[in-house]
Enzyme design. Structure first.
Site, mmCIF file in Angstrom:
data_model
loop_
_atom_site.group_PDB
_atom_site.id
_atom_site.type_symbol
_atom_site.label_atom_id
_atom_site.label_comp_id
_atom_site.label_asym_id
_atom_site.label_seq_id
_atom_site.Cartn_x
_atom_site.Cartn_y
_atom_site.Cartn_z
ATOM 1 N N GLU A 226 24.228 56.488 39.451
ATOM 2 C CA GLU A 226 23.759 57.176 40.663
ATOM 3 C C GLU A 226 22.912 58.375 40.257
ATOM 4 O O GLU A 226 21.862 58.629 40.816
ATOM 5 C CB GLU A 226 24.943 57.622 41.537
ATOM 6 C CG GLU A 226 24.483 58.383 42.774
ATOM 7 C CD GLU A 226 25.592 58.760 43.745
ATOM 8 O OE1 GLU A 226 26.673 58.148 43.707
ATOM 9 O OE2 GLU A 226 25.367 59.669 44.557
ATOM 10 N N ARG A 304 34.365 65.145 48.353
ATOM 11 C CA ARG A 304 35.065 63.948 48.819
ATOM 12 C C ARG A 304 36.553 64.015 48.456
ATOM 13 O O ARG A 304 37.394 63.516 49.194
ATOM 14 C CB ARG A 304 34.412 62.672 48.276
ATOM 15 C CG ARG A 304 34.862 61.426 48.995
ATOM 16 C CD ARG A 304 34.091 60.195 48.583
ATOM 17 N NE ARG A 304 32.901 59.955 49.368
ATOM 18 C CZ ARG A 304 32.871 59.410 50.585
ATOM 19 N NH1 ARG A 304 33.991 59.063 51.181
ATOM 20 N NH2 ARG A 304 31.737 59.211 51.213
ATOM 21 N N PHE A 338 34.429 58.123 44.145
ATOM 22 C CA PHE A 338 33.702 59.406 44.194
ATOM 23 C C PHE A 338 34.605 60.603 44.518
ATOM 24 O O PHE A 338 34.357 61.369 45.434
ATOM 25 C CB PHE A 338 32.596 59.267 45.255
ATOM 26 C CG PHE A 338 31.421 60.183 45.074
ATOM 27 C CD1 PHE A 338 30.448 59.919 44.123
ATOM 28 C CD2 PHE A 338 31.259 61.311 45.879
ATOM 29 C CE1 PHE A 338 29.350 60.763 43.972
ATOM 30 C CE2 PHE A 338 30.160 62.153 45.734
ATOM 31 C CZ PHE A 338 29.204 61.876 44.787
ATOM 32 N N GLU A 706 33.825 50.508 47.655
ATOM 33 C CA GLU A 706 34.765 51.403 46.977
ATOM 34 C C GLU A 706 36.211 51.369 47.489
ATOM 35 O O GLU A 706 37.146 51.471 46.694
ATOM 36 C CB GLU A 706 34.264 52.859 47.093
ATOM 37 C CG GLU A 706 32.962 53.131 46.392
ATOM 38 C CD GLU A 706 32.386 54.460 46.840
ATOM 39 O OE1 GLU A 706 31.889 54.550 47.983
ATOM 40 O OE2 GLU A 706 32.454 55.419 46.064
HETATM 41 N N1 MTE Z 1 30.273 45.893 42.544
HETATM 42 C C1 MTE Z 1 29.688 45.446 41.421
HETATM 43 N N2 MTE Z 1 29.770 44.151 41.124
HETATM 44 N N3 MTE Z 1 29.022 46.293 40.581
HETATM 45 C C2 MTE Z 1 28.938 47.650 40.848
HETATM 46 O O1 MTE Z 1 28.323 48.386 40.085
HETATM 47 N N4 MTE Z 1 29.539 49.489 42.395
HETATM 48 C C3 MTE Z 1 30.490 49.943 43.399
HETATM 49 C C4 MTE Z 1 30.594 48.938 44.547
HETATM 50 N N5 MTE Z 1 30.781 47.613 44.031
HETATM 51 C C5 MTE Z 1 29.558 48.145 42.043
HETATM 52 C C6 MTE Z 1 30.217 47.197 42.884
HETATM 53 C C7 MTE Z 1 30.154 51.244 43.962
HETATM 54 S S1 MTE Z 1 30.587 52.632 43.106
HETATM 55 C C8 MTE Z 1 29.543 51.379 45.182
HETATM 56 S S2 MTE Z 1 29.247 52.883 45.852
HETATM 57 C C9 MTE Z 1 29.113 50.205 45.964
HETATM 58 O O2 MTE Z 1 29.373 48.990 45.287
HETATM 59 C C10 MTE Z 1 27.625 50.331 46.255
HETATM 60 O O3 MTE Z 1 27.123 49.250 46.926
HETATM 61 P P1 MTE Z 1 27.205 49.097 48.525
HETATM 62 O O4 MTE Z 1 26.905 50.422 49.110
HETATM 63 O O5 MTE Z 1 26.186 48.097 48.816
HETATM 64 O O6 MTE Z 1 28.602 48.667 48.821
HETATM 65 N N1 HPA Z 2 29.456 59.225 47.866
HETATM 66 C C1 HPA Z 2 28.738 58.732 46.854
HETATM 67 N N2 HPA Z 2 27.695 59.341 46.355
HETATM 68 C C2 HPA Z 2 27.334 60.498 46.879
HETATM 69 C C3 HPA Z 2 28.037 61.067 47.947
HETATM 70 C C4 HPA Z 2 29.156 60.395 48.457
HETATM 71 O O1 HPA Z 2 29.822 60.838 49.394
HETATM 72 N N3 HPA Z 2 27.445 62.222 48.243
HETATM 73 C C5 HPA Z 2 26.425 62.346 47.383
HETATM 74 N N4 HPA Z 2 26.342 61.310 46.564
HETATM 75 MO MO1 MOS Z 3 29.484 54.637 44.200
HETATM 76 S S1 MOS Z 3 30.640 55.934 43.119
HETATM 77 O O1 MOS Z 3 29.265 55.797 45.497
HETATM 78 O O2 MOS Z 3 28.039 54.660 43.304
#
Ligand code: MTE
Ligand code: HPA
Ligand code: MOS
Length: 756
Positions: A226, A304, A338, A706
């Site tokens: 990120e 968070r 997070f 998450e």
């Molecule tokens: N799933 C896979 N296969 N690989 C990843 O890196 N990241 C996770 C989750 N699932 C991840 C994953 C994290 S930290 C987040 S925030 C969300 O996917 C981000 O994707 P989304 O917002 O589309 O759910």
């Molecule tokens: N979640 C994940 N990433 C972020 C956030 C959050 O709430 N705020 C800023 N970056």
């Molecule tokens: Mo997920 S820790 O918000 O990339």
């Protein structure tokens, strides 16, 4: 509906940064990094390295044409160290050569002298010495101080949770090349292309429109890309700019583990007050977050933690203090959840301790305090359409928790050296970036004259299936077969000013943007159809299965309509932005409605502990989860299972160890244990709770990336329960991960005699 990348992944056909076809003359970077955790650079001698075979150049801070600054939230992080170094693995110089081996050879020839300075690795020590990332923050409601005396029980303690390595399969990396326009293009393995663009522009002293960032997909991010992919994007861009050549940087697994930050370890003090019936009356908590050497995303992560400090429970009086401590470790960063998991863990630890002190069952205490419809979180948001109670009750009845209890008790009576334990875990996770402004996304949709559709958004596909969800959304707007819809790479020239794909909101926000853009085009197409079919009343026109119906009669195919539209010079493209409505948060009083909605569910986890060896196996994880109206069961199940296993790993076997000098000892997979198929619970059962359509989510669904990770927290308490069945008289530490080694040390620390 499966993730349409799966097949290419299995065949090894998917392209990641290191797989791209590269131009002739490509150069490679090896990063010369600090070998001390805190020190002053006295002297560096590059002369031998520069003479080494194949070296094209060595780039240091002095070569940076713009600003040597990549800090996102706080401007406290240089790209390349200048006078001082603050952690082992901090980049000092970039050794650029024709091959990786040549770059490595040259790198080994650099001579450096440091004056060593005191090293801090412990957050509480940093706090004592005043080493803070920012001033402490307090979130509060009610009046804890005056409530303690009304409580029948007041329990205090310390709870600790460890870091976690992201271990995305694709390590950090980027490929950059100069453009004829005097700009630069960066192919980056990042969750945040705009972040890479903004930082690179700053480092190179260019306007953002001269930096293009492109991402086809990434091989996992889990939060680790990120913010921290930015460094490597900038590194490649700087070298390409300076040498006017295409340049690639790909971290080796060990460099990645050493140089990048991880989940934040926390050490926390809690104090919880309850009535004799078991109602929580007051909760006070101080979080000491181990931020590492610079801010990175730590302030947002800590936010968070505060929002999730009470997990799914109603607490009328709360005082939570957040302290972000500066230590000489790589800057810790976003990791699935997070900061939420860290906050929830302390609450569960406090409740567990309280249950012990009160002679009550932990799960009864959990149940008694669960939020009810209309209850307000201590930061001011009311929970609407809450399924917290429903998921909990359904977990208990569907999985017959009472009989699990009975079975576990019987097993424990019969077995001396093996003990079973189980625990329940409720989760309530707020969906939206806690920084309100970040809750925006954009999309660009083209319908081509042959009826095929191209979609660009700000979303990054990292294995979570976001592209599939967006494709499906767009296909359903136009009522066309999903195969007509192609997801383009994520590119800053097509989707500008994007937020990183994070906070589990990627599919919601980018999906909504794509939906709006598609609707714009659909409206134009409806008008074209009405004209063609000579009707005024557009409501008589219906799009279904690639066919356009008038009053129920098939009139045109999708292809025919698009042709008519194109020939009549209709705009078949649309760009749209989506901003999550109705959210706000006032940081002067720490009150507001930060989240669009909550992701909710409950789990029960059962474990069998071998009390002679300290090792354990998860018998089952059984979940009732509120998915809203899930429109992709396969993807949602995959996300749930993956997150659960990652949560179990964090709580039990994944242990990051730095020595006192700030050196990472667990820097390879031989010393850092991650979940594998043998570790995975024998059974993961998931019930998709039938609930109402979630209007804030994409197509009525709820974010899933998450939240299920936090079910893993239950594993810690399931193991504690098994340990208690073996030796009930001991007070066990509330310190995660509870590795087999720790289990043994705890069980036998007082010469417990075992009679077999
Ligand atoms: N799933 C896979 N296969 N690989 C990843 O890196 N990241 C996770 C989750 N699932 C991840 C994953 C994290 S930290 C987040 S925030 C969300 O996917 C981000 O994707 P989304 O917002 O589309 O759910
Ligand atoms: N979640 C994940 N990433 C972020 C956030 C959050 O709430 N705020 C800023 N970056
Ligand atoms: Mo997920 S820790 O918000 O990339």
């Amino acid at each position: 509906m499966k993730n349409y990348d799966s097949e290419k992944h299995v065949k090894g056909e998917s392209q990641f940064v290191d797989d791209l076809l590269t131009p002739m003359g490509l150069l490679h970077i090896i990063v010369f990094a600090s070998s001390v955790a805190h020190g002053k650079i006295l002297k560096v001698d590059y002369s031998e390295a520069l003479k080494s075979n194949g070296v094209a150049g060595i780039i240091t801070a002095k070569d940076i044409p713009g600003e040597n600054q990549i800090g996102g939230i706080i401007q406290d992080e240089s790209l390349l160290a200048e006078e001082y170094v603050h952690f082992i693995g901090q980049p000092i110089a970039l050794v650029v050569a024709d091959t990786i081996l040549h770059a490595k050879d040259a790198c080994a020839k650099i001579k450096i002298e440091f004056e060593k300075l005191p090293v801090i690795t412990d957050p509480r020590e940093a706090f004592k010495k005043g080493e803070l990332i920012m001033p402490p923050r307090v979130f509060a409601c009610g009046d804890v101080e005056n409530t303690w005396k009304q409580c029948d029980y007041v329990i205090e303690g310390i709870a600790e949770s460890g870091g976690q390595e992201h271990l995305y399969l694709e390590t950090q990396g980027a490929f950059a090349y100069p453009l004829e326009t005097g700009g630069i293009k960066i192919i980056s393995s990042t969750q945040g292309p705009t972040q890479v663009q903004r930082a690179s522009a700053k480092v190179l002293g260019l306007p953002m429109n001269k930096v293009e960032v492109d991402v086809t997909r990434i091989g996992g991010g889990f939060g680790g890309k990120e913010d921290q992919a930015t460094t490597w994007g900038c590194v490649a861009a700087l070298a390409a700019w300076k040498l006017n050549k295409p340049v690639k940087v790909i971290l080796s697994r060990q460099d990645d583990m050493r140089m990048t930050g991880k989940r934040h370890p926390y050490s926390s003090d809690f104090k919880i007050g309850l009535s004799k019936e078991g109602k929580i009356l007051a909760y006070q908590v101080t979080f000491y977050q181990n931020a590492g050497a610079s801010a990175d995303l730590s302030p947002a992560v800590l936010d968070r933690t505060m929002f999730h400090a009470v997990n799914s429970y109603y607490v009328p009086n709360v005082k939570a203090t957040a302290i972000s401590c500066k230590t000489n470790l790589p800057p810790n960063t976003a990791f699935r959840g997070f900061g939420g998991p860290q906050g929830m863990f302390v609450m569960e630890a406090a409740l567990y301790k309280a249950a012990e002190a009160m002679g009550m069952e932990y799960r009864k205490l959990q149940e008694l305090n669960l939020m009810k419809e209309g209850d307000e979180f201590y930061y001011g948001q009311t929970i609407e359409n809450s399924t917290i109670q429903k998921c909990w009750q359904e977990t208990i009845s569907k999985y017959d928790v009472d009989s699990i209890q009975k079975r576990v008790n019987e097993f424990n009576k019969k077995n001396k050296l093996f003990k079973k334990g189980f625990s329940l875990m409720p989760v309530c996770f707020g969906i939206s970036f806690t920084n309100t402004f970040m809750n925006q996304a954009s999309a660009l949709v083209h319908v081509y004259s042959d009826g095929s559709i191209s979609v660009s958004t700000g979303a990054i596909e990292m294995g979570q299936g976001v592209n599939m969800k967006i494709r499906q959304t767009v296909a359903s707007v136009f009522s066309v077969n999903i195969d007509r819809v192609k997801m383009e790479s994520t590119n800053t020239t097509r989707a500008a000013n994007t937020s990183p794909t994070a906070a589990s909101a990627g599919a919601d926000m980018n999906g909504k943007a794509a939906e709006i853009a598609s609707h714009n085009i659909l409206e134009r197409l409806i008008k074209v159809a009405a004209e063609k079919l000579n009707v005024k009343e557009t409501s008589l026109i219906e799009f279904r299965d690639e066919t356009i119906y008038l009053s129920g009669k098939a009139e045109l195919t999708w292809f025919q309509l698009v042709q008519v539209a194109f020939l009549s010079r209709t705009n078949l493209s649309s760009q749209a932005q989506y901003a999550v409505p109705g959210i706000h948060f006032d940081r002067t009083i720490n009150k507001g409605k930060p989240f669009a909605y909550y992701a909710i569910g409950s789990a029960v986890i059962e474990v069998t502990l071998d009390c002679l060896r300290g090792i354990f196996e998860f018998d089952s994880v059984k979940v009732v989860h509120d998915y809203g109206k899930s429109f992709s069961f396969v993807v949602d199940r995959g996300q749930t299972e993956g997150a659960i296993v990652q949560g179990l790993g964090w709580m039990t076997i994944e242990e990051i160890i730095y020595n006192k000098e700030g050196k990472l000892l667990t820097d390879a997979l031989s010393t850092y244990k991650v979940p594998d198929i043998h570790f995975t619970p024998k059974e993961i059962e998931i019930e998709f709770l039938e609930t109402i359509e979630n209007v804030a989510g994409i197509k009525g669904s709820k974010a899933i990336g998450e939240p299920p990770l936090m079910y893993g927290i239950g594993a810690f308490f399931a193991i504690l329960n098994a340990m208690k069945a073996f030796n009930p008289d001991k007070e066990y530490k509330l310190s995660a991960p509870i590795t087999p080694e720790r289990v043994l040390c705890e069980l036998y620390s007082e010469n417990v005699l075992v009679s077999v």
